[in-house]
Every structure is written in C-alpha cells, then in structure tokens.
Design a protein around this motif. Sequence first.
Motif, PDB file in Angstrom:
ATOM      1  N   ALA A 143      42.713  29.773  45.682  1.00 32.09           N
ATOM      2  CA  ALA A 143      41.694  30.756  45.311  1.00 32.09           C
ATOM      3  C   ALA A 143      41.079  30.373  43.980  1.00 32.09           C
ATOM      4  N   LEU A 144      39.806  30.677  43.863  1.00 32.49           N
ATOM      5  CA  LEU A 144      39.075  30.447  42.627  1.00 32.49           C
ATOM      6  C   LEU A 144      39.221  31.686  41.746  1.00 32.49           C
ATOM      7  N   LEU A 145      39.508  31.483  40.470  1.00 34.52           N
ATOM      8  CA  LEU A 145      39.557  32.607  39.539  1.00 34.52           C
ATOM      9  C   LEU A 145      38.126  32.925  39.133  1.00 34.52           C
ATOM     10  N   ALA A 146      37.583  33.996  39.689  1.00 37.83           N
ATOM     11  CA  ALA A 146      36.184  34.354  39.464  1.00 37.83           C
ATOM     12  C   ALA A 146      35.988  35.169  38.185  1.00 37.83           C
ATOM     13  N   GLU A 147      36.955  36.018  37.853  1.00 42.06           N
ATOM     14  CA  GLU A 147      36.845  36.854  36.651  1.00 42.06           C
ATOM     15  C   GLU A 147      38.221  37.061  36.046  1.00 42.06           C
ATOM     16  N   LYS A 148      38.227  37.136  34.723  1.00 47.63           N
ATOM     17  CA  LYS A 148      39.459  37.448  34.003  1.00 47.63           C
ATOM     18  C   LYS A 148      39.078  38.306  32.809  1.00 47.63           C
ATOM     19  N   SER A 149      39.722  39.445  32.683  1.00 50.35           N
ATOM     20  CA  SER A 149      39.455  40.277  31.510  1.00 50.35           C
ATOM     21  C   SER A 149      40.749  40.925  31.038  1.00 50.35           C
ATOM     22  N   ARG A 150      40.863  41.008  29.730  1.00 51.50           N
ATOM     23  CA  ARG A 150      42.013  41.691  29.142  1.00 51.50           C
ATOM     24  C   ARG A 150      41.564  43.115  28.851  1.00 51.50           C
ATOM     25  N   ARG A 151      42.337  44.065  29.332  1.00 54.42           N
ATOM     26  CA  ARG A 151      41.982  45.479  29.210  1.00 54.42           C
ATOM     27  C   ARG A 151      43.160  46.265  28.668  1.00 54.42           C
ATOM     28  N   THR A 152      42.920  47.551  28.505  1.00 53.97           N
ATOM     29  CA  THR A 152      44.003  48.448  28.113  1.00 53.97           C
ATOM     30  C   THR A 152      43.977  49.665  29.021  1.00 53.97           C
ATOM     31  N   THR A 153      45.167  50.207  29.263  1.00 52.35           N
ATOM     32  CA  THR A 153      45.274  51.424  30.057  1.00 52.35           C
ATOM     33  C   THR A 153      44.846  52.610  29.203  1.00 52.35           C
ATOM     34  N   ARG A 154      44.780  53.762  29.798  1.00 55.01           N
ATOM     35  CA  ARG A 154      44.457  54.981  29.039  1.00 55.01           C
ATOM     36  C   ARG A 154      45.466  55.219  27.919  1.00 55.01           C
ATOM     37  N   ASP A 155      46.678  54.739  28.138  1.00 59.48           N
ATOM     38  CA  ASP A 155      47.735  54.904  27.132  1.00 59.48           C
ATOM     39  C   ASP A 155      47.713  53.800  26.075  1.00 59.48           C
ATOM     40  N   GLY A 156      46.738  52.892  26.167  1.00 58.65           N
ATOM     41  CA  GLY A 156      46.612  51.825  25.180  1.00 58.65           C
ATOM     42  C   GLY A 156      47.469  50.599  25.447  1.00 58.65           C
ATOM     43  N   LYS A 157      48.059  50.497  26.633  1.00 57.83           N
ATOM     44  CA  LYS A 157      48.893  49.345  26.974  1.00 57.83           C
ATOM     45  C   LYS A 157      48.016  48.233  27.549  1.00 57.83           C
ATOM     46  N   PRO A 158      48.184  46.993  27.071  1.00 62.93           N
ATOM     47  CA  PRO A 158      47.338  45.895  27.551  1.00 62.93           C
ATOM     48  C   PRO A 158      47.737  45.415  28.943  1.00 62.93           C
ATOM     49  N   PHE A 159      46.731  44.937  29.669  1.00 60.96           N
ATOM     50  CA  PHE A 159      46.957  44.281  30.957  1.00 60.96           C
ATOM     51  C   PHE A 159      45.784  43.362  31.222  1.00 60.96           C
ATOM     52  N   TYR A 160      45.969  42.433  32.133  1.00 59.82           N
ATOM     53  CA  TYR A 160      44.882  41.557  32.569  1.00 59.82           C
ATOM     54  C   TYR A 160      44.432  42.001  33.956  1.00 59.82           C
ATOM     55  N   SER A 161      43.139  41.951  34.151  1.00 64.50           N
ATOM     56  CA  SER A 161      42.565  42.154  35.466  1.00 64.50           C
ATOM     57  C   SER A 161      41.982  40.812  35.901  1.00 64.50           C
ATOM     58  N   LEU A 162      42.529  40.257  36.964  1.00 58.64           N
ATOM     59  CA  LEU A 162      42.079  38.965  37.488  1.00 58.64           C
ATOM     60  C   LEU A 162      41.430  39.199  38.843  1.00 58.64           C
ATOM     61  N   ARG A 163      40.324  38.492  39.085  1.00 56.82           N
ATOM     62  CA  ARG A 163      39.698  38.548  40.411  1.00 56.82           C
ATOM     63  C   ARG A 163      39.664  37.138  40.964  1.00 56.82           C
ATOM     64  N   PHE A 164      40.364  36.951  42.074  1.00 61.93           N
ATOM     65  CA  PHE A 164      40.394  35.680  42.778  1.00 61.93           C
ATOM     66  C   PHE A 164      39.555  35.806  44.044  1.00 61.93           C
ATOM     67  N   ARG A 165      39.003  34.661  44.496  1.00 61.47           N
ATOM     68  CA  ARG A 165      38.223  34.692  45.733  1.00 61.47           C
ATOM     69  C   ARG A 165      38.321  33.359  46.448  1.00 61.47           C
ATOM     70  N   ASP A 166      38.078  33.439  47.749  1.00 59.65           N
ATOM     71  CA  ASP A 166      37.807  32.238  48.526  1.00 59.65           C
ATOM     72  C   ASP A 166      36.396  32.429  49.074  1.00 59.65           C
ATOM     73  N   ALA A 167      36.031  31.729  50.114  1.00 64.08           N
ATOM     74  CA  ALA A 167      34.660  31.816  50.617  1.00 64.08           C
ATOM     75  C   ALA A 167      34.341  33.173  51.233  1.00 64.08           C
ATOM     76  N   ALA A 168      35.366  33.910  51.675  1.00 63.96           N
ATOM     77  CA  ALA A 168      35.092  35.133  52.421  1.00 63.96           C
ATOM     78  C   ALA A 168      35.775  36.395  51.888  1.00 63.96           C
ATOM     79  N   ARG A 169      36.667  36.279  50.929  1.00 64.40           N
ATOM     80  CA  ARG A 169      37.372  37.467  50.434  1.00 64.40           C
ATOM     81  C   ARG A 169      37.553  37.382  48.926  1.00 64.40           C
ATOM     82  N   SER A 170      37.442  38.542  48.316  1.00 64.23           N
ATOM     83  CA  SER A 170      37.678  38.673  46.882  1.00 64.23           C
ATOM     84  C   SER A 170      38.781  39.703  46.683  1.00 64.23           C
TER      85      SER A 170
END
Length: 151
Positions: free
Chosen positions: A25-52
Amino acid sequence: MAAASKQATVALCEMRSGQQGDFFALLAEKSRRTTRDGKPFYSLRFRDAARSVTTPVWENSPHFPLCETLKTGLIYKIRGVYTEHEKFGGQIDVHAIRLATDKDRADGYDPDAFVCKSRFDVDAMMQELVQHAESIDDDGLRDVVLYLSLI
C-alpha cells in the motif's frame, strides 16, 4: 514494525473485514494529531488502486515512534487485519510494516499499480479532445491546442 515471516500477499482492495494478510500500500497521508484529551496519535491513510484505508496509531502503541520515519508517497509492505468500522470505514490494524523493495516483485509488488488512473479509456478521451480542438474557430488557437494534444 519489521515484517514477520513470509506469507502470501493479497491485494488491499480484495481484503474482507476481519481478514489478516500481507499487502502492499502507498502511504497517501500522514498527520500527527491529538485526541480531545490532548493525547497524541498518528492518522495514516494507505491506499492501493481501488481502496483507501485509515490507520490510527495511538501513543501507547509500540509502532508510534516508527510513524515519524514513514514517508508519504512511498509504498510499504504491511501485515495487518482489515476491518470495516461503522463510522470511519475501512481500517487496518497494522502488525508489521516495512518499505517495499524490488525484491518484493516476486510477491506481486508492482509500483505502477499505485499510479492513479482514469476509469475511462485513454484513447477515447484523446479522440474526444481532438474533436473539440478541431471545432475551435480561431486558427492559431486551434493549431496550438492540436499541437499540445500531440505532446
């Protein structure tokens, strides 16, 4: 997140909810975020030709430090479980991940498979473009557009 022992690869777009597998899978997006409680996490979006799919990586995950090194636009070999989340859609629980290499071609890795393509026939679209260009009244503009369609 090193890849574990070898198993047959599947296409991400063919995985069913609850299925574990190795896929590319291709890593299409990566962002570092925080929850409502201020805890960090990464949101990664992977895709192939037909699914993300998305992959949240929480701060307490052993994979969290690795997320800093992942680069968008690169293709990875991933071992994980695909699930369908009612609110967030397709997701992957990543068990192992590594950069795909030319050695992976034996397992079905094809970098060209991750290039976005039109669902329409390319030759038919070009023919339609030329027809529209030929209908331009201004001779100079028509010639430029027809010339550009040949490039």
